[in-house]
Design a protein around this motif. Structure first.
Motif, short mmCIF file in Angstrom:
data_model
loop_
_atom_site.label_atom_id
_atom_site.label_comp_id
_atom_site.label_asym_id
_atom_site.label_seq_id
_atom_site.Cartn_x
_atom_site.Cartn_y
_atom_site.Cartn_z
N ASN A 93 -15.74 -8.04 4.44
CA ASN A 93 -15.90 -7.71 3.61
C ASN A 93 -15.84 -6.40 3.49
N VAL A 94 -14.96 -5.68 2.56
CA VAL A 94 -15.31 -4.69 2.96
C VAL A 94 -15.37 -3.05 0.91
N GLY A 95 -16.02 -3.13 0.53
CA GLY A 95 -15.33 -2.26 -0.51
C GLY A 95 -15.02 -0.68 -0.79
N VAL A 96 -14.13 -0.73 -1.71
CA VAL A 96 -13.15 0.70 -1.93
C VAL A 96 -13.05 1.30 -2.77
N LEU A 97 -13.64 2.82 -3.53
CA LEU A 97 -13.45 3.68 -4.27
C LEU A 97 -12.27 4.11 -4.05
N ILE A 98 -11.57 3.69 -5.40
CA ILE A 98 -9.97 4.68 -5.13
C ILE A 98 -10.29 5.11 -6.89
N GLU A 99 -9.41 6.39 -6.78
CA GLU A 99 -9.25 7.43 -7.43
C GLU A 99 -7.98 7.28 -7.87
N THR A 100 -7.08 6.38 -8.96
CA THR A 100 -5.44 6.09 -8.67
C THR A 100 -5.02 6.21 -10.37
N PRO A 101 -4.22 6.91 -9.66
CA PRO A 101 -2.70 6.90 -10.76
C PRO A 101 -2.73 5.54 -12.22
N HIS A 102 -2.69 4.15 -11.62
CA HIS A 102 -2.02 3.12 -11.85
C HIS A 102 -3.24 2.59 -12.89
N PRO A 103 -2.39 2.15 -14.23
CA PRO A 103 -3.31 1.46 -14.93
C PRO A 103 -3.61 0.17 -14.29
N PRO A 104 -4.62 -0.84 -15.16
CA PRO A 104 -5.14 -2.31 -14.16
C PRO A 104 -4.25 -3.05 -13.80
N LEU A 105 -3.56 -2.93 -15.25
CA LEU A 105 -2.10 -4.44 -14.63
C LEU A 105 -1.39 -3.59 -14.13
N MET A 106 -0.64 -2.57 -13.25
CA MET A 106 0.34 -1.76 -12.64
C MET A 106 -0.77 -2.18 -11.56
N LEU A 107 -1.72 -1.76 -11.04
CA LEU A 107 -2.49 -2.02 -9.94
C LEU A 107 -3.54 -3.43 -9.47
N LEU A 108 -2.92 -4.32 -10.03
CA LEU A 108 -2.74 -5.52 -10.40
C LEU A 108 -1.33 -6.26 -9.58
N LYS A 109 -0.43 -5.64 -9.85
CA LYS A 109 0.77 -5.54 -9.36
C LYS A 109 0.92 -5.09 -7.98
#
Length: 133
Positions: A55-71
């Motif tokens: 397992n590894v954890g990742v902190l990202i900066e994303t332009p995507h809203p939560p449901l798009m990120l899930l997709k």
């Protein structure tokens, strides 16, 4: 842009390579990786008669809203070779959205913060290590 913490897990195939490939996909499709945790080996949760996980954890900066990120992460899992099995079963890759800013989401397909945060020590460690103070 929003900050999100993702958890990656794998217990089939070349586990280290699975993690590396997932990180490349995340950087390419989900958002800029700001920070990662060390890779941890963990016992399986739920169904315990299966190989240990990396397992590894990742902190990202994303332009995507939560449901798009899930997709996007579900699409990445498929491209990396994940196929449906059973709940908590073995898998080539699993990418979970653990947190997304300070937002709470509750839909049939997505809950943020991830409900496993209260049950899984490694999820708690990931969030503690990656949360910005």
């Amino acid at each position: 842009m929003a900050k999100s913490i993702l958890g990656i897990g794998t217990n089939l195939g070349n586990k280290r390579q699975n993690v590396e490939r997932a990180l490349l996909f995340i950087e390419k499709c989900a958002g800029k990786i700001l920070k990662t945790t060390e890779i941890m080996e963990t016992a399986p949760f739920g169904v315990t008669r299966q190989p240990y996980f990396l397992n590894v954890g990742v902190l990202i900066e994303t332009p995507h809203p939560p449901l798009m990120l899930l997709k996007i992460v579900k699409s990445m899992e498929k491209k990396l070779g994940r196929f449906p099995t059973y709940r908590w079963g073995p898998r080539i890759i699993d990418i979970d959205i653990l947190t997304y800013e300070n937002i709470k989401v509750r839909t049939p397909h997505l809950t943020i913060p991830h409900p496993g945060l209260k049950d899984r020590t490694f999820f708690k460690l990931i969030v503690e290590n990656l949360s910005e103070k």
